[in-house]
Design an enzyme around this catalytic site. Structure first.
Site, short mmCIF file in Angstrom:
data_model
loop_
_atom_site.label_atom_id
_atom_site.label_comp_id
_atom_site.label_asym_id
_atom_site.label_seq_id
_atom_site.Cartn_x
_atom_site.Cartn_y
_atom_site.Cartn_z
CB CYS A 1 -4.57 -5.16 3.12
SG CYS A 1 -2.88 -5.13 3.17
CB CYS B 1 -9.82 -17.98 -12.90
SG CYS B 1 -9.72 -17.02 -11.29
CD GLU C 1 3.59 3.82 -3.79
OE1 GLU C 1 2.60 3.65 -3.06
OE2 GLU C 1 4.31 3.01 -4.32
#
Ligand code: SAM
Length: 453
Positions: free
Chosen positions: A410, A164, A335
């Site tokens: 993101c 990978c 969180e």
């Protein structure tokens, strides 16, 4: 003039298409009489034969089955890898497209203006940069156990991977050793269609700076006991080996029942001069080197003088809050994953940082309470998942009334509408800077600064 008649496209049709641009998420965009077809595995200039996989009223999706004529920018891929679809574009083009897509999202989706789009920060390593890889077990046509990735667009078919190129050599060796051990034991892969069988996933996580390695093997809940894995830890040579029994049929590796088979339940990583503990279920940025740059940028945008109250929302194991704490008066982190908050508290202690408080809770419900307890923040950092901030969370952020908002995103297509909502409420979008955390892929990370106008 007559309106162009839209050619009817059906699922399963094979079309010859020429791609003219790239959409968010990386698919090529082709048009047939004005009807948009998003084509997987195709880049601008390519003429391809593609099979239609989904048809909607306004657009269709298709998968390339043959490259008929390569576009002028196409380069030879280093090696087949479903996790590196943009390797057929030179790196300079990848980053130029990402910067354009951020601009495009802010202007076309958010209708934003007056901000400075700063130059993209390119990646330090273009390959082997990931500190975490999630592989899937499968069965080759000859019946052999394999370990790799889902074939593009397939929930069922697994393609074996030998090397990978997004993982380090140590990470690759841990996967190969795990597979060897499972083959020697005659263990079978989980059959996703029949929902029977054993081996589902293998997650390899690495502290790139500490050299620590965690291997997590995910199986179905088929009456195994820990002693069935005797010898596995020695074979894979990782300091942390975790076994997770998945309780549902979904492909996610989070959740389930976990048991430490060997060593510690977490590994450690170093970032910005701090040392972080990372539990198996906790989020951690997958590119250590670039995470350091991302957090540096978040600190620059936060512009702290030393007295401010900072909120770190969606704080994970506390990385951003702890990086900012030495320059802040106090930091409050929030969180939803409890294990991540346990890590964040341990990380504060380990790094001898005592002006931080971390809480487990849903930002949607707990932010108001945090403001009641601590007082309103001067600087608020958000780093949400790809889906961005819900309207309710945006309303709560506005109520909290920070002077500055540092938005780590993101996904520019959710940053843009969120920034627009904040601008509507009286904030000004000042600066935006993309950071390339994910070379060879279409994923885009960026940091934005909003200030009360
Ligand atoms: C992109 S990660 C960022 C984590 C951290 N800031 C970092 O850089 O490592 C997003 C985090 O948000 C958390 N999360 C998702 N939804 C949430 C919610 N509604 N409330 C609080 N946290 C949430 C996830 O568990 C994850 O840790």
């Amino acid at each position: 003039m007559d309106a162009p008649t839209k050619t009817r496209v059906e699922r399963g049709d094979e079309l010859e298409l020429t791609v003219d641009s790239l959409a968010f998420g990386g698919a090529g965009v082709a048009r047939r009489d004005g009807y948009v077809v998003f084509v997987r595995d195709a880049i601008p200039g390519d003429t391809v034969r593609a099979v239609v996989t989904k048809r909607k009223k306004a657009y269709a999706e298709a998968r390339t089955v043959a490259l008929l004529e390569p576009g002028p920018e196409r380069i030879e891929p280093v090696a087949a890898h479903p996790g590196a679809p943009w390797q057929v574009l030179p790196y300079e083009r990848q980053v130029a497209i990402k910067a354009e897509q951020v601009q495009d999202a802010l202007q076309r989706i958010g209708h934003l203006e007056g901000y400075e789009l700063e130059p993209l920060v390119p990646a330090v390593e273009q390959w082997r940069y990931r500190n975490k890889l999630e592989y899937s077990f499968g069965t080759a046509p000859d019946g052999e156990l394999i370990c790799g990735f889902h074939a593009p667009g397939s929930w069922e078919q697994i393609e074996h991977v030998e090397d990978c190129l997004l993982a380090s050599e140590a990470g690759n060796e841990a996967r190969r050793a795990s597979l060897r051990w499972c083959r020697e034991r005659g263990l079978r892969a989980y059959d996703r269609r029949a929902q029977t069988g054993l081996l589902r996933n293998l997650v390899v996580r690495e502290g790139r700076r500490t050299g620590e390695l965690q291997v997590r093997i995910v199986t179905s809940d088929e009456g195994l006991v820990a002693s069935d894995f005797d010898g596995f830890a020695e074979a894979v040579g990782a300091g942390s080996v975790v076994w997770t029994r998945a309780l549902d049929v979904g492909e996610t590796t989070a959740g389930g029942i976990s048991e430490v088979l060997h060593g510690t339940e977490a590994i450690e990583e170093e970032l910005g001069g701090l040392r972080f503990r990372i539990s198996a279920d906790a989020f951690f940025q997958t590119n250590t080197e670039m995470a350091e740059r991302l957090y540096g940028l978040a600190a620059e945008y936060a512009g702290l003088q030393g007295w401010e109250r900072v909120y770190d929302l969606f704080c994970g194991i506390g990385t951003i809050g702890l990086s900012l704490a030495p320059r802040a008066g106090e930091v409050w982190g929030l969180e939803i994953v409890e294990e991540a908050i346990a890590d964040a508290i341990a990380n504060a202690r380990r790094n001898e940082i005592d002006n931080v408080r971390f809480f487990a809770g849903d930002v949607r419900l707990a932010l108001r309470q945090m403001v009641d307890t601590s007082g309103r923040p001067d600087v608020l950092v958000v780093d949400p998942p790809r889906s961005g901030l819900s309207s309710k969370i945006v309303r709560r952020v506005i109520e909290a009334a920070p002077t500055r908002i540092v938005y780590v995103s993101c996904n520019p297509t959710t940053l843009a509408p969120n920034a627009a909502q904040l601008v509507e409420a009286g904030y000004a979008l000042r600066r935006v800077r993309p950071v390339d955390m994910f070379p060879q892929t279409p994923h885009i990370e960026c940091v934005a600064l909003l200030e009360r106008a």
